[in-house]
Each structure stands twice: as structure tokens, then as C-alpha cells.
Design a protein around this motif. Structure first.
Motif: not given
Length: 435
Positions: A147-152, A161-168, A183-190, A208-210
Motif C-alpha cells: 500500500g501507500v502510507k504518509w507519515t508526518r 494516513l494509509g491505504w492498503f490492499r489485501n486478498d483473503w 479488500d481495501d483498508a484505510y487507516a489513520a492515526d494521531l 471493506d473486505q469484499g
């Protein structure tokens, strides 16, 4: 351009003996869903119950290797770096296609393949693209993903902020043009870091696991596939860690919401997890007290799914030998903090002592239970007692051994043949070289 090249490794050699090797297989898996409906247990994989009754050939001894290595290439200013990592193992000695005589075959896994870039117009930001360590809460998602993850990070604040893809679903359609193929996962943390180094971290993960194939396991252990199920999950969490003189501690609280739907029928998710641990150091001794509660589903007949679910974690952080296999998370009875859809509750305490700069010994006690009564009417899995020792041979090279004994509880005994389960003894030893 000038570049820096680093080569790192974690070479782990493990040996294990158990009086009941068949209890050392995964019962709960991160990659499966456990849903109670109409009085039956549904899963997207065949459920295998360990037989906790000792039989003639249950005792087993094995040797195993797990070798992880990775290379880091970066420029002089560390504005860009590329990382490639792989794993060989977990491969048991003599295992077919892994470590048999001749050693012609192998089990190879690409773990990391990513580029980490400093954002040109904002030096406090970095962008990580590729197969990478996700790095969210250890009791929710601690493994790798593409996936792609941006950190600051600036001052006392850090966020991502991050977007990741998976397949079960076997991977054959991963990344395709069908919604059900991935499956798409969207994540954020502070994160806020206090002046004394203590920190608080808030996070949210939406997945969203399809569509997944959910099946029904009957009493005779046969598995029948049912319709495709759509699963949407949202985790909201808060964690913290800190130290105050001789006292340190950490906690995690996570609430899970979402919906599981099959055609016009749906179940609402409502589950939670809490874990806390405190450590008190006096001289060369450190005393530990902790507990974990992951909710279970108490009524499979209603429209609520109340068992806590995770994405991909390791429970080796607790130090349990019998249940959670602390030296290797690939073979634990319950890798995720639940037992099927019944959840988990556990209290543990221990003491560790540094004998000298190179040697440490410890003892721990665990009280294992399911959060809700199992389908057999009990919740106590048992009392586990652990002893261990660690010795640093030289820089990066350690030798470790621990042993656990589980005094069977009512639920553990009920799983056994004719409702009769036995106590379990297990010991693990390892030689580990990290550089």
C-alpha cells in the motif's frame, strides 16, 4: 550519487518439545471470520478442534528455522531509501518442501519491498510506497501489507494516513477490476508525545473486505460452503504507554463496529478489546501484572456479531508458552485474542530478574478463559505456569529457553475425547542471531 547500504538479519533457530503436539496448531486464525448465526458457527475456513486428551503418539520434538533478512539502500541525507526483505521459514527439520534431506526446496516469503521518500516540499513528511510493515497497534494490525502510507512528525505530534490492499480469497484475482476480488483498508492515526517521553495514540482503521466464502461446520466436523458474505469493519482505538520512576505501563482499548451482510440479511458488529499492563522495577527485579479482554458472541441467534476481530497480529508479547506460543507465532493455539467466536479473557502476572549483564530469568502465571461460555458450556481453559531464562552469548547472539505447564480447566477438558482433556507440558529453546 553516494549511497549507503545496510544488511540486517534475524536468524532464529528453535527447538520444541510438547507432550501434546496436536494442541500446538492454530485454532483461531487472523485470516478467518468466526460468525455465530442460528446456533451454529460459521467460518471462511474449516474449523479444526484440538483434541486436548493425550493419546499414545501426541508427544513430539521438532527443530525449526526462521531466517529473516533485509537490505536498506539510502542516500547520504536519508531523503530516500529502498528496502527489500525476505523470510525463509518457518521450516521444520525434515518438513516436505522445506528442510528435508538434501534441502533442495524451500519456503520463501517476500516480506518487504518498499521505497521511503522525504516529501520535497515538506521535510517533516515521508511517503512509503510498496510492501511494508504497517506499524499500527500491535493487538490489531502488526504485520505487513502492500500500500501507500504518509507519515508526518513535527514537535510533539505525529500522524499518518494509509491505504492498503489485501486478498483473503486466494490471491488469484487480487488487484483485478472486480469489487469482490480484493479488500481495501484505510487507516489513520494521531500520536501525542509528552515532555517526559510518554505518549498517547488514537487510531481508526476501516476495512471493506469484499466478498468472502463463509461456510458452516457441523457437529461431525464436515464443512459446507454457503453464500458470499460482505464484511465491513471499523476499528476505533486509543493506546498509551509511559514510565514514571520505577513504574511503567501500557494500555490499549479498541471498539469494533461495522456490518456483515449476506444478501438481504445482515448482522451489526459491536465488539471491543482492552489490554493493560504495568511493570514495577525494584533493583534487579521487575514485577508484571496485566490483563486482556476481547469480547465474544453470547447469542448466535440474534442480529449482532459481538466477537472481536483482528486483521493480523502476533500474541507472543504476552509470554504464554502453551496457548500463545511466545517464541513463534506461527503455531499457536489462538494466534488472535479469541477462541473461535467466544472471545478471550486473561489475567497474568510475573517476575523477571537480571542475574548479571548477560543473564535474565523469569516466571509467569496465566489464567486463560474464553469471554463467553464455549459451545460446550464452560469458559475456563486453565492455569499456565511458565519459567524461562535468557543468556547473551555475544553481541547480537542470544540463547533462550522457557517451559510452560497448563493445568487444564473445564473448557479445556470438555474439548477432549469424551469430555476428558489432559494437562500440557511444553518447552521451547532457541539460538538467535540478530544484526
Amino acid at each position: 550519487m553516494a549511497i549507503n547500504v545496510e544488511w540486517h538479519g534475524d536468524l532464529n533457530n528453535r527447538f520444541s518439545f510438547s507432550t501434546q503436539a496436536d494442541t500446538s496448531v492454530r485454532t483461531s486464525k487472523d485470516s478467518e471470520k468466526y460468525l455465530g448465526s442460528n446456533g451454529r458457527l460459521f467460518s471462511n475456513g474449516k474449523i479444526t478442534l484440538p483434541d486436548t486428551k493425550k493419546s499414545k503418539n501426541d508427544s513430539d520434538f521438532f527443530g525449526e528455522i526462521k531466517y529473516r533478512m533485509h537490505m536498506v539502500v539510502s542516500d547520504d541525507d536519508n531523503k530516500v531509501k529502498g528496502v527489500v526483505g525476505f523470510e525463509f521459514g518457518s521450516a521444520k527439520f525434515g518438513e516436505k518442501d522445506a528442510a528435508d534431506f538434501g534441502g533442495d526446496d524451500n519456503i520463501f516469503e517476500l516480506r518487504w519491498a518498499y521505497t521511503d521518500i522525504e516529501v520535497p516540499f515538506d521535510p517533516a513528511s515521508r511517503l512509503t510506497v510498496g510492501l511494508q510493515p504497517v506499524g499500527y497497534n500491535a493487538l490489531l494490525w502488526s504485520d505487513n501489507a502492500g500500500g501507500v502510507k504518509w507519515t508526518r512528525k513535527e514537535g510533539k505530534w505525529a500522524y499518518s494516513l494509509g491505504w492498503f490492499r489485501n486478498d483473503w480469497n486466494g490471491g488469484k484475482d487480487a488487484g483485478g477490476d472486480k469489487k469482490s476480488a480484493y479488500d481495501d483498508a484505510y487507516a489513520a492515526d494521531l500520536t501525542y508525545i509528552f515532555d517526559n517521553g510518554n505518549s498517547l495514540n488514537a487510531f481508526v482503521v476501516y476495512m471493506d473486505q469484499g466478498e468472502e466464502t463463509i461456510g458452516l461446520t457441523f457437529a461431525d466436523d464436515t464443512f459446507v460452503a454457503t453464500d458470499e458474505v460482505q464484511d465491513e469493519e471499523i476499528w476505533l482505538g486509543l493506546s498509551g504507554k509511559g514510565a514514571w520512576n520505577d513504574l511503567s505501563g501500557m494500555f490499549t482499548g479498541i471498539y469494533l463496529t461495522g456490518e456483515v451482510s449476506e444478501g438481504d440479511y445482515s448482522q451489526d458488529r459491536s465488539a471491543f478489546l482492552f489490554h493493560g499492563q504495568i511493570d514495577y522495577t525494584v533493583g534487579k527485579n521487575t514485577f508484571t501484572l496485566g490483563g486482556l479482554y476481547a469480547s465474544g458472541d453470547d447469542d448466535p441467534y440474534d442480529d449482532d456479531t459481538e466477537n472481536f476481530d483482528v486483521i493480523d497480529i502476533s500474541t507472543s508479547l504476552f509470554g504464554s508458552v502453551i496457548i500463545f506460543d511466545n517464541y513463534c507465532d506461527d503455531n499457536s493455539l489462538s494466534q488472535a485474542p479469541y477462541l473461535f467466536d467466544q472471545g478471550y479473557k486473561m489475567i497474568y502476572a510475573g517476575v523477571a530478574r537480571k542475574l548479571n549483564a548477560k543473564t535474565k530469568v523469569w516466571a509467569k502465571y496465566f489464567w486463560h478463559n474464553t469471554a463467553e461460555d464455549t459451545w460446550l458450556g464452560d469458559d475456563e481453559l486453565g492455569h499456565e505456569f511458565v519459567l524461562g531464562a535468557s543468556y547473551t552469548i555475544m553481541k547480537g547472539l542470544t540463547a533462550d529457553i522457557n517451559a510452560g505447564y497448563l493445568v487444564a480447566g473445564d473448557a479445556w477438558e470438555a474439548i477432549g475425547t469424551d469430555g476428558d482433556g489432559d494437562d500440557v507440558f511444553r518447552t521451547d529453546a532457541r539460538i538467535r542471531f540478530k544484526f
